[in-house]
Motif scaffolding. Structure first.
Motif, PDB file in Angstrom:
ATOM      1  N   TYR A  54       0.832  -1.195   0.000  1.00  0.00           N
ATOM      2  CA  TYR A  54       0.000   0.000   0.000  1.00  0.00           C
ATOM      3  C   TYR A  54       0.871   1.251   0.000  1.00  0.00           C
ATOM      4  CZ  TYR A  54      -3.951   3.049   0.854  1.00  0.00           C
ATOM      5  OH  TYR A  54      -4.907   4.027   0.730  1.00  0.00           O
ATOM      6  N   GLY A  55       1.944   1.240   0.817  1.00  0.00           N
ATOM      7  CA  GLY A  55       2.833   2.394   0.861  1.00  0.00           C
ATOM      8  C   GLY A  55       3.502   2.653  -0.480  1.00  0.00           C
ATOM      9  N   THR A  56       3.936   1.586  -1.135  1.00  0.00           N
ATOM     10  CA  THR A  56       4.567   1.736  -2.449  1.00  0.00           C
ATOM     11  C   THR A  56       3.567   2.252  -3.462  1.00  0.00           C
ATOM     12  OG1 THR A  56       6.030  -0.113  -1.920  1.00  0.00           O
ATOM     13  CG2 THR A  56       5.898   0.539  -4.225  1.00  0.00           C
ATOM     14  N   ALA A  57       2.363   1.701  -3.440  1.00  0.00           N
ATOM     15  CA  ALA A  57       1.323   2.168  -4.362  1.00  0.00           C
ATOM     16  C   ALA A  57       0.944   3.612  -4.071  1.00  0.00           C
ATOM     17  CB  ALA A  57       0.100   1.263  -4.261  1.00  0.00           C
ATOM     18  N   ALA A  58       0.917   3.978  -2.790  1.00  0.00           N
ATOM     19  CA  ALA A  58       0.587   5.363  -2.433  1.00  0.00           C
ATOM     20  C   ALA A  58       1.620   6.333  -2.986  1.00  0.00           C
ATOM     21  CB  ALA A  58       0.502   5.501  -0.907  1.00  0.00           C
ATOM     22  N   ALA A  59       2.878   5.916  -2.985  1.00  0.00           N
ATOM     23  CA  ALA A  59       3.942   6.786  -3.494  1.00  0.00           C
ATOM     24  C   ALA A  59       3.930   6.881  -5.018  1.00  0.00           C
ATOM     25  CB  ALA A  59       5.298   6.271  -3.018  1.00  0.00           C
ATOM     26  N   LEU A  60       3.446   5.822  -5.701  1.00  0.00           N
ATOM     27  CA  LEU A  60       3.599   5.746  -7.151  1.00  0.00           C
ATOM     28  C   LEU A  60       2.332   6.018  -7.952  1.00  0.00           C
ATOM     29  CD1 LEU A  60       5.879   2.582  -7.478  1.00  0.00           C
ATOM     30  CD2 LEU A  60       6.566   4.984  -7.604  1.00  0.00           C
ATOM     31  N   VAL A  61       1.170   5.572  -7.460  1.00  0.00           N
ATOM     32  CA  VAL A  61       0.022   5.551  -8.361  1.00  0.00           C
ATOM     33  C   VAL A  61      -1.327   5.883  -7.732  1.00  0.00           C
ATOM     34  CG1 VAL A  61      -0.520   3.097  -8.071  1.00  0.00           C
ATOM     35  CG2 VAL A  61      -0.973   4.188 -10.258  1.00  0.00           C
ATOM     36  N   LEU A  62      -1.518   5.689  -6.431  1.00  0.00           N
ATOM     37  CA  LEU A  62      -2.838   5.888  -5.852  1.00  0.00           C
ATOM     38  C   LEU A  62      -3.317   7.328  -5.955  1.00  0.00           C
ATOM     39  CD1 LEU A  62      -2.845   3.650  -2.632  1.00  0.00           C
ATOM     40  CD2 LEU A  62      -3.596   3.108  -4.946  1.00  0.00           C
ATOM     41  N   ALA A  75      -2.593  15.854  -4.203  1.00  0.00           N
ATOM     42  CA  ALA A  75      -2.953  14.468  -4.487  1.00  0.00           C
ATOM     43  C   ALA A  75      -2.019  13.513  -3.752  1.00  0.00           C
ATOM     44  CB  ALA A  75      -2.909  14.205  -5.987  1.00  0.00           C
ATOM     45  N   THR A  76      -0.722  13.867  -3.733  1.00  0.00           N
ATOM     46  CA  THR A  76       0.241  13.047  -2.983  1.00  0.00           C
ATOM     47  C   THR A  76      -0.063  13.077  -1.493  1.00  0.00           C
ATOM     48  OG1 THR A  76       1.963  13.432  -4.629  1.00  0.00           O
ATOM     49  CG2 THR A  76       2.688  12.731  -2.448  1.00  0.00           C
ATOM     50  N   LEU A  77      -0.394  14.262  -0.970  1.00  0.00           N
ATOM     51  CA  LEU A  77      -0.754  14.372   0.441  1.00  0.00           C
ATOM     52  C   LEU A  77      -2.010  13.564   0.753  1.00  0.00           C
ATOM     53  CD1 LEU A  77      -0.066  18.167   1.115  1.00  0.00           C
ATOM     54  CD2 LEU A  77       1.106  16.226   2.187  1.00  0.00           C
ATOM     55  N   ALA A  78      -2.989  13.601  -0.148  1.00  0.00           N
ATOM     56  CA  ALA A  78      -4.212  12.824   0.056  1.00  0.00           C
ATOM     57  C   ALA A  78      -3.910  11.334   0.048  1.00  0.00           C
ATOM     58  CB  ALA A  78      -5.235  13.164  -1.023  1.00  0.00           C
ATOM     59  N   SER A  79      -3.046  10.919  -0.873  1.00  0.00           N
ATOM     60  CA  SER A  79      -2.659   9.511  -0.945  1.00  0.00           C
ATOM     61  C   SER A  79      -1.955   9.072   0.330  1.00  0.00           C
ATOM     62  CB  SER A  79      -1.758   9.292  -2.163  1.00  0.00           C
ATOM     63  OG  SER A  79      -1.370   7.943  -2.272  1.00  0.00           O
ATOM     64  N   PHE A  80      -1.033   9.898   0.819  1.00  0.00           N
ATOM     65  CA  PHE A  80      -0.328   9.579   2.063  1.00  0.00           C
ATOM     66  C   PHE A  80      -1.265   9.647   3.271  1.00  0.00           C
ATOM     67  CE2 PHE A  80       4.048  10.874   0.222  1.00  0.00           C
ATOM     68  CZ  PHE A  80       4.277   9.569  -0.162  1.00  0.00           C
TER      69      PHE A  80
END
Length: 450
Positions: A54-62, A75-80
């Motif tokens: 999940y962490g890897t996906a959050a950094a790359l694509v979510l 968007a990155t902040l929302a993903s994290f």
């Protein structure tokens, strides 16, 4: 109720080793210990694989799959932020699973946590994106991430106790090294699967469906984990508690009443392990690919190399803690982490793959030195009747303070003050952990029943 007092070991008295006679000789107990070591290792490896993908996906694509209407930074902040939800859920998982683990037993609770974690992870792989479900997509993503956190909140404490409570007194650090290696292997597997998919798929295919494959693999891994865990027995230490009818009625409240110092300082000691790990992996992956322009497959390959440093630090410190002591090695790891925080980003900012590998590998080695002994250290701080709840709460509260907010804080700090400020943040977390561990006693000579 047994006493929790520290008892010095008599070096002249040999440690008793129980054996069970059989056709193959006196090998039943060593075989049982090997089975427990394997079960605790495989279980944590699978559950942390689930957590790390999940962490890897959050950094790359979510961010693009579930928050396409936001600008890149938000968007990155929302993903994290969805990533951080699981850390908030983990203490709740500690209370729920710890309650039953301290009242019913370690084994059955570990099976339940594995099922919850694995199935919620696999369902992320089946969840349609924003383009299909609209606002329901990120809401359901948050729900599944929350369930992941509850499951993992009950996993680590049970796995650590499974190893520690089966182990001979002077080998608890060694046996606790096996569940502590689980995160290294889980992270390696998670990163390896993403690296392979990134290398063989076109970018469009990776972002469309390829990122879902690591989540769907969890269906298979859960089956493997259940097969292994259903073959182990209850720990002998907890069995004695049940035989004596001494199980705590409300373990979490008893932890707060009897062990507030150990709980808070133990959580503080874990802050740097979490903070350093998630800064050096999840945040640095997003920073290097998004800000420095390092290719995604290159960063994933470098993260694979760094996993080896994490495993080395974990194994070295955990096994050495039986002789040198848990506290001494954890203090050494926190001090090294404070120094490395100032080195991490200058090396990373060079953009050179070799130096990036050194930066992340060094950070994870320092983290491993802190993390390795904690497998035995945190359980030894608490009595048997509340050990599952106490160790789990300390471990996961440290995760909230160190892991949940690190990628969020690092993203904001880098945007406002540059990458050097993130390094100072890591150092500050290390100093907090150093002070907390200084307030804790050495525990390697303690008797576990208590």
């Amino acid at each position: 109720m047994h006493s929790d007092a520290t008892s010095a070991a008599d070096p002249a008295k040999p440690f008793p080793v129980a054996t069970v006679s059989g056709p193959g000789g006196d090998t039943a107990v060593p075989e049982r210990l090997r089975r427990v070591a394997v079960a605790s290792f495989i279980g944590t490896a699978i559950e942390f694989y689930d957590f790390y993908i999940y962490g890897t996906a959050a950094a790359l694509v979510l961010n693009q799959a579930f928050f396409p209407t936001l600008d890149p930074v938000n968007a990155t902040l929302a993903s994290f932020s969805t990533y951080a939800v699981a850390f908030a859920a983990r203490p709740l998982g500690s209370v729920v699973f710890g309650h039953f683990g301290d009242r019913v037993g370690r084994k059955s609770v570990l099976v339940a946590s594995l099922l919850l974690m694995g199935l919620s992870t696999a369902l992320v792989g089946l969840l349609p994106g924003y383009g299909t479900l609209g606002v329901w997509a990120p809401l359901l993503l948050v729900l599944l991430r929350f369930l992941q956190g509850i499951g993992l909140g009950g996993e680590w404490g049970g796995a650590a106790l499974l190893a520690v409570e089966h182990a001979p007194k002077r080998r608890r650090g060694l046996y606790a090294a096996f569940p502590q290696l689980g995160p290294s292997v889980g992270f390696f597997a998670a990163t390896g699967v993403f690296w392979l998919l990134s290398a063989v798929l076109e970018d469009g295919a990776f972002r469309s469906w390829g990122w879902r494959v690591p989540f769907l693999l969890s269906f298979l891994l859960v089956a493997v984990g259940l097969f292994v865990r259903l073959k182990i027995s209850e720990t002998p230490v907890f069995a004695k508690v049940m035989d004596a009818r001494e199980a705590s009625k409300v373990p979490a409240l008893e932890v707060l009443r009897r062990y507030p110092r150990e709980l808070l300082l133990g959580a503080g000691g874990m802050v740097v392990a979490y903070g350093l790990f998630y800064t050096a992996t999840t945040y640095c992956l997003a920073y290097a690919t998004g800000t420095l322009g390092v290719p995604r497959d290159t960063m994933l390959a470098l993260s694979l190399v760094a996993c080896l440093f994490l495993a080395a630090g974990t194994w070295l410190a955990a096994t050495r803690s039986d002789g040198a002591g848990r506290r001494k090695l954890v203090l050494a790891g926190t001090a090294a982490s404070a120094v490395w925080g100032l080195i991490l980003f200058p090396l990373l900012d060079t953009g050179r793959p070799v130096l990036i590998a050194v930066a992340i590998g060094g950070a994870l080695f320092c983290m491993g030195v802190v993390y390795g002994p904690m497998g035995a250290y945190l359980p030894e701080l608490f009595g048997t009747t509340v050990r599952y709840s106490g160790a789990s709460l300390a471990y996961n509260l440290g995760g909230v303070l160190g892991g949940a907010v690190s990628p969020l804080v690092a993203t904001r700090l880098q945007a406002a003050f540059g990458s050097g400020s993130v390094g100072w943040y890591v150092t500050a977390m290390a100093v907090v952990s150093l002070v907390c561990v200084l307030g804790l006693p050495e525990t390697r000579e303690r008797e576990l029943p208590g």
